[in-house]
Design an enzyme around this catalytic site. Structure first.
Site, PDB file in Angstrom:
ATOM      1  N   GLY A 164       0.825  -1.209   0.000  1.00  0.00           N
ATOM      2  CA  GLY A 164       0.000   0.000   0.000  1.00  0.00           C
ATOM      3  C   GLY A 164       0.850   1.245   0.000  1.00  0.00           C
ATOM      4  O   GLY A 164       2.057   1.187  -0.214  1.00  0.00           O
ATOM      5  N   ASN A 165       0.214   2.388   0.216  1.00  0.00           N
ATOM      6  CA  ASN A 165       0.950   3.650   0.304  1.00  0.00           C
ATOM      7  C   ASN A 165       0.270   4.556   1.327  1.00  0.00           C
ATOM      8  O   ASN A 165      -0.777   4.219   1.862  1.00  0.00           O
ATOM      9  CB  ASN A 165       1.045   4.319  -1.082  1.00  0.00           C
ATOM     10  CG  ASN A 165      -0.309   4.680  -1.657  1.00  0.00           C
ATOM     11  OD1 ASN A 165      -1.003   5.530  -1.131  1.00  0.00           O
ATOM     12  ND2 ASN A 165      -0.702   3.989  -2.727  1.00  0.00           N
ATOM     13  N   ARG A 166       0.881   5.688   1.593  1.00  0.00           N
ATOM     14  CA  ARG A 166       0.430   6.539   2.695  1.00  0.00           C
ATOM     15  C   ARG A 166      -0.632   7.563   2.323  1.00  0.00           C
ATOM     16  O   ARG A 166      -0.943   8.438   3.118  1.00  0.00           O
ATOM     17  CB  ARG A 166       1.624   7.280   3.306  1.00  0.00           C
ATOM     18  CG  ARG A 166       2.600   6.364   3.995  1.00  0.00           C
ATOM     19  CD  ARG A 166       3.621   7.164   4.775  1.00  0.00           C
ATOM     20  NE  ARG A 166       4.734   6.333   5.182  1.00  0.00           N
ATOM     21  CZ  ARG A 166       4.693   5.513   6.237  1.00  0.00           C
ATOM     22  NH1 ARG A 166       3.612   5.443   6.992  1.00  0.00           N
ATOM     23  NH2 ARG A 166       5.746   4.782   6.533  1.00  0.00           N
ATOM     24  N   SER A 167      -1.183   7.465   1.131  1.00  0.00           N
ATOM     25  CA  SER A 167      -2.218   8.428   0.756  1.00  0.00           C
ATOM     26  C   SER A 167      -3.423   8.323   1.702  1.00  0.00           C
ATOM     27  O   SER A 167      -3.898   7.233   1.991  1.00  0.00           O
ATOM     28  CB  SER A 167      -2.683   8.152  -0.674  1.00  0.00           C
ATOM     29  OG  SER A 167      -3.799   8.949  -0.972  1.00  0.00           O
TER      30      SER A 167
END
Ligand code: C5P
Length: 232
Positions: free
Chosen positions: A29-32
């Site tokens: 995933g990512n931190r958005s």
């Protein structure tokens, strides 16, 4: 006030971070947070638009009043964007789409191996959904009147953030690019931000105006700009 400026228009906003499965329990995933996309959806609703909200993983509530499409992966987001493209006036690609996904999504949980060997994950490229939307519009002659991309750049010794933004605008071919300078504790998950909105019509060498403030402030400014572009 921008109330009513987008009456009768449909705005599609993608938001949040995609999750790319490795196995039934794990993902990349990512931190958005999706906060900027949610703020844009709210500003578009306040301006009278019908809003289709294509949400990947969010750390913020879904704005009330949107038509919600929930997605998980980049490939699902792509399908949702393709399905929306023919019937939207504006496409705002604020989602953080994973550039890569695991080449394999294991059917069962990946186990620690008895021989102690480290597992190897191979990544494959995801399609660039923004670029595809631009291409598809050019080939079909129909689609959103306005396609808005986002870029988070750090710049380096050889080129400024603005130069990277201009190159990205040209490469992606979109009509507006919302440029965020990252690495100044602004942006990801933060409530305040500073952006510049780039257009292919900008005079060469010009310095586009910076918009600083809350994500809601930035969203209202972008929605005003979208309304202007649609009127032009
Ligand atoms: O190339 P970069 O990831 O910086 O581009 C960011 C912009 O492109 C964002 O608008 C994002 O939503 C979009 N994007 C996309 N598909 C990808 C990667 C990014 O549509 N695979």
């Amino acid at each position: 006030t921008n109330s009513g400026r987008l009456a009768g228009k449909t705005v599609t906003v993608t938001a949040g971070g995609t999750r790319e499965p490795l196995d039934p329990v794990r993902f990349l995933g990512n931190r958005s947070s999706g906060k900027q996309g949610a703020a844009i959806a709210e500003a578009a609703l306040a301006a009278g638009a019908r809003v289709r909200f294509i949400a990947a993983h969010l750390e913020t509530p879904v704005p009330s009043g949107v038509d919600l499409v929930q997605v998980e992966t980049a490939l699902e987001l792509r399908e949702a964007v393709h399905a929306a493209a023919a019937s939207t006036d504006v496409l705002v690609m604020s989602a953080a789409v994973a550039d890569f996904r695991p080449g394999e999504n294991a059917e069962t949980k990946i186990k620690k191996r008895d021989d102690g060997a480290d597992p190897v994950i191979t990544l494959v490229r995801n399609p660039d959904i923004l670029q595809e939307a631009v291409q598809c519009r050019a080939e079909s002659g129909t689609g959103p009147a306005l396609i808005v991309g986002f870029a988070a750049e750090t710049g380096d010794g050889s080129a400024s953030v603005l130069e990277y933004g201009r190159r990205k605008l040209e490469r992606k071919g979109c009509d507006l690019l919302v440029l965020n300078q990252v690495g100044r504790s602004l942006v990801f998950g933060q409530d305040n931000t500073e952006v510049r909105i780039l257009s292919p019509q900008d005079a060469p060498g010009s310095e586009p105006e910076a918009v600083a403030g809350s994500k809601a402030d930035v969203a209202r400014h972008l929605v005003d700009r979208i309304a202007e572009e649609l009127d032009a």
